[in-house]
Design a protein around this motif. Sequence first.
Motif, PDB file in Angstrom:
ATOM      1  N   THR A   9       0.851  -1.187   0.000  1.00 59.02           N
ATOM      2  CA  THR A   9       0.000   0.000   0.000  1.00 59.02           C
ATOM      3  C   THR A   9       0.886   1.237   0.000  1.00 59.02           C
ATOM      4  N   VAL A  10       0.638   2.138  -0.907  1.00 60.50           N
ATOM      5  CA  VAL A  10       1.474   3.329  -1.083  1.00 60.50           C
ATOM      6  C   VAL A  10       1.430   4.188   0.177  1.00 60.50           C
ATOM      7  N   SER A  11       2.615   4.562   0.665  1.00 61.50           N
ATOM      8  CA  SER A  11       2.710   5.391   1.864  1.00 61.50           C
ATOM      9  C   SER A  11       2.653   6.873   1.490  1.00 61.50           C
ATOM     10  N   ASP A  12       2.496   7.726   2.509  1.00 58.87           N
ATOM     11  CA  ASP A  12       2.433   9.162   2.257  1.00 58.87           C
ATOM     12  C   ASP A  12       3.695   9.655   1.557  1.00 58.87           C
ATOM     13  N   GLY A  13       4.844   9.115   1.927  1.00 54.95           N
ATOM     14  CA  GLY A  13       6.102   9.547   1.326  1.00 54.95           C
ATOM     15  C   GLY A  13       6.275   9.108  -0.114  1.00 54.95           C
ATOM     16  N   GLN A  14       5.444   8.168  -0.560  1.00 59.52           N
ATOM     17  CA  GLN A  14       5.534   7.673  -1.937  1.00 59.52           C
ATOM     18  C   GLN A  14       4.517   8.317  -2.864  1.00 59.52           C
ATOM     19  N   GLY A  16       2.803  10.755  -5.256  1.00 61.22           N
ATOM     20  CA  GLY A  16       3.365  11.732  -6.192  1.00 61.22           C
ATOM     21  C   GLY A  16       4.560  11.213  -6.968  1.00 61.22           C
ATOM     22  N   LYS A  17       5.092  10.057  -6.578  1.00 60.48           N
ATOM     23  CA  LYS A  17       6.191   9.449  -7.333  1.00 60.48           C
ATOM     24  C   LYS A  17       5.637   8.611  -8.474  1.00 60.48           C
ATOM     25  N   THR A  18       6.393   8.490  -9.526  1.00 58.74           N
ATOM     26  CA  THR A  18       6.032   7.523 -10.564  1.00 58.74           C
ATOM     27  C   THR A  18       6.466   6.135 -10.111  1.00 58.74           C
ATOM     28  N   ILE A  19       5.884   5.130 -10.737  1.00 59.04           N
ATOM     29  CA  ILE A  19       6.277   3.753 -10.406  1.00 59.04           C
ATOM     30  C   ILE A  19       7.751   3.547 -10.728  1.00 59.04           C
ATOM     31  N   LYS A  20       8.224   4.099 -11.833  1.00 61.92           N
ATOM     32  CA  LYS A  20       9.640   3.960 -12.180  1.00 61.92           C
ATOM     33  C   LYS A  20      10.530   4.568 -11.091  1.00 61.92           C
ATOM     34  N   LEU A  22       9.797   4.980  -7.986  1.00 64.73           N
ATOM     35  CA  LEU A  22       9.687   4.165  -6.781  1.00 64.73           C
ATOM     36  C   LEU A  22      10.576   2.936  -6.887  1.00 64.73           C
ATOM     37  N   PHE A  23      10.554   2.263  -8.043  1.00 57.96           N
ATOM     38  CA  PHE A  23      11.416   1.093  -8.243  1.00 57.96           C
ATOM     39  C   PHE A  23      12.887   1.464  -8.084  1.00 57.96           C
ATOM     40  N   ILE A  24      13.266   2.605  -8.622  1.00 54.77           N
ATOM     41  CA  ILE A  24      14.665   3.048  -8.521  1.00 54.77           C
ATOM     42  C   ILE A  24      15.010   3.336  -7.057  1.00 54.77           C
ATOM     43  N   SER A  25      14.102   3.980  -6.333  1.00 57.46           N
ATOM     44  CA  SER A  25      14.370   4.298  -4.924  1.00 57.46           C
ATOM     45  C   SER A  25      14.471   3.033  -4.088  1.00 57.46           C
ATOM     46  N   TRP A  26      13.795   1.983  -4.503  1.00 59.56           N
ATOM     47  CA  TRP A  26      13.884   0.698  -3.806  1.00 59.56           C
ATOM     48  C   TRP A  26      15.154  -0.084  -4.177  1.00 59.56           C
ATOM     49  N   LEU A  27      15.943   0.456  -5.099  1.00 60.51           N
ATOM     50  CA  LEU A  27      17.195  -0.173  -5.561  1.00 60.51           C
ATOM     51  C   LEU A  27      16.954  -1.485  -6.308  1.00 60.51           C
ATOM     52  N   ILE A  28      15.780  -1.610  -6.924  1.00 62.53           N
ATOM     53  CA  ILE A  28      15.550  -2.777  -7.787  1.00 62.53           C
ATOM     54  C   ILE A  28      16.427  -2.616  -9.021  1.00 62.53           C
ATOM     55  N   PRO A  29      17.276  -3.607  -9.341  1.00 62.43           N
ATOM     56  CA  PRO A  29      18.195  -3.460 -10.480  1.00 62.43           C
ATOM     57  C   PRO A  29      17.463  -3.206 -11.794  1.00 62.43           C
ATOM     58  N   GLN A  30      18.140  -2.521 -12.688  1.00 59.06           N
ATOM     59  CA  GLN A  30      17.536  -2.153 -13.963  1.00 59.06           C
ATOM     60  C   GLN A  30      17.040  -3.372 -14.732  1.00 59.06           C
ATOM     61  N   TYR A  53       3.097   6.022 -14.358  1.00 54.31           N
ATOM     62  CA  TYR A  53       1.898   6.250 -13.544  1.00 54.31           C
ATOM     63  C   TYR A  53       2.312   6.928 -12.237  1.00 54.31           C
ATOM     64  N   VAL A  54       1.584   7.985 -11.857  1.00 48.32           N
ATOM     65  CA  VAL A  54       1.886   8.722 -10.633  1.00 48.32           C
ATOM     66  C   VAL A  54       1.038   8.154  -9.495  1.00 48.32           C
ATOM     67  N   LEU A  55       1.707   7.715  -8.459  1.00 50.65           N
ATOM     68  CA  LEU A  55       1.039   7.038  -7.347  1.00 50.65           C
ATOM     69  C   LEU A  55       0.200   8.004  -6.516  1.00 50.65           C
ATOM     70  N   LYS A  56      -0.947   7.493  -6.056  1.00 47.28           N
ATOM     71  CA  LYS A  56      -1.894   8.301  -5.292  1.00 47.28           C
ATOM     72  C   LYS A  56      -2.136   7.682  -3.917  1.00 47.28           C
TER      73      LYS A  56
END
Length: 305
Positions: A9-14, A16-20, A22-30, A53-56
């Motif tokens: 479930t998307v947190s308040d800090g997430q 407004g971020k795009t899914i891309k 968010l994936f980068i911030s999670w350090l998921i490899p390219q 997609y911009v998370l809500k």
Amino acid sequence: MTSWHYQITVSDGQVGKTIKALFISWLIPQRIRGALRMKQHFRVNDHEVPTNYVLKTGDVLTLLFENDDFRTSESHYLPNDKQQVAIVFENDDLVIVDKPAGMKMHPHSITETDTLLNYLAANFQMRQLLSASAQAKPYMVHRIDRETSGLVIVAKNPVVVPILNRLLSEKKIKRTYLAWVTGAMGERNGSINVPIGVDFLNDRKRWINGIDAQTAITHWTCIHTVYQNSLLRLQLETGRMHQIRVHLASVGHPIIGDSLYGSQSEATRMMLHSVSIELPLPFDGGHKIITGALPVDFPRQLMID
């Protein structure tokens, strides 16, 4: 084919971020991000969406990972329930285990089963643990020497292995050790910054400026001296094989009980202990500092001549 599922479930800090992003911030490899995109293995509120997609607020993001998304093969350590291991922290993705001195981290052959990962495989199996909706299995993230005791991180699924590896390489995971060494330190603290490579005479050993030497940095603080032995607190900035042992021996203060880089002594074991680990938790956004107790064979006072 084994698959691993996350529902987040998307947190308040997430918001407004795009899914891309968010994936980068999670350090998921390219490469794995590419697999998620090409296979359409991520959804928001059970709908296919693009990576821009911009998370809500209230969005639920689901992720699906498969075996072929990872370079690491699936864990197949043979379970061995003959010895219990102390788990000092656990969440859905990982455990932090207090390894005793003398226990190997992992087997070197398929028939070898007396290692930490074999014991954890049995532990997970006995408790019928799930991780990311699949059977939890142990995956090695980093290692400590057989002779070293203390805290070590073990993943429960392959998804978080590259994330934890990245956190290690970016020095966002901090590991603190205690070591009893011979001699009184001349200063209160310091750093050892000299490359470590393979020993020219023995490929089982490592040494300063050895073959294929790599940067190695160890920070130390002397917290106690008694009978010409010193208790040091150490932090690694790099993680080379035998780094602490080699660095301390190179400055004339080998670890007591280290038969490979020091000398024989009355110590019953090598006096090196991984006492704490500080790490960000993958996907979670939280931050943990885990501290273990000193084992009974690692004394607070050491009176070895």
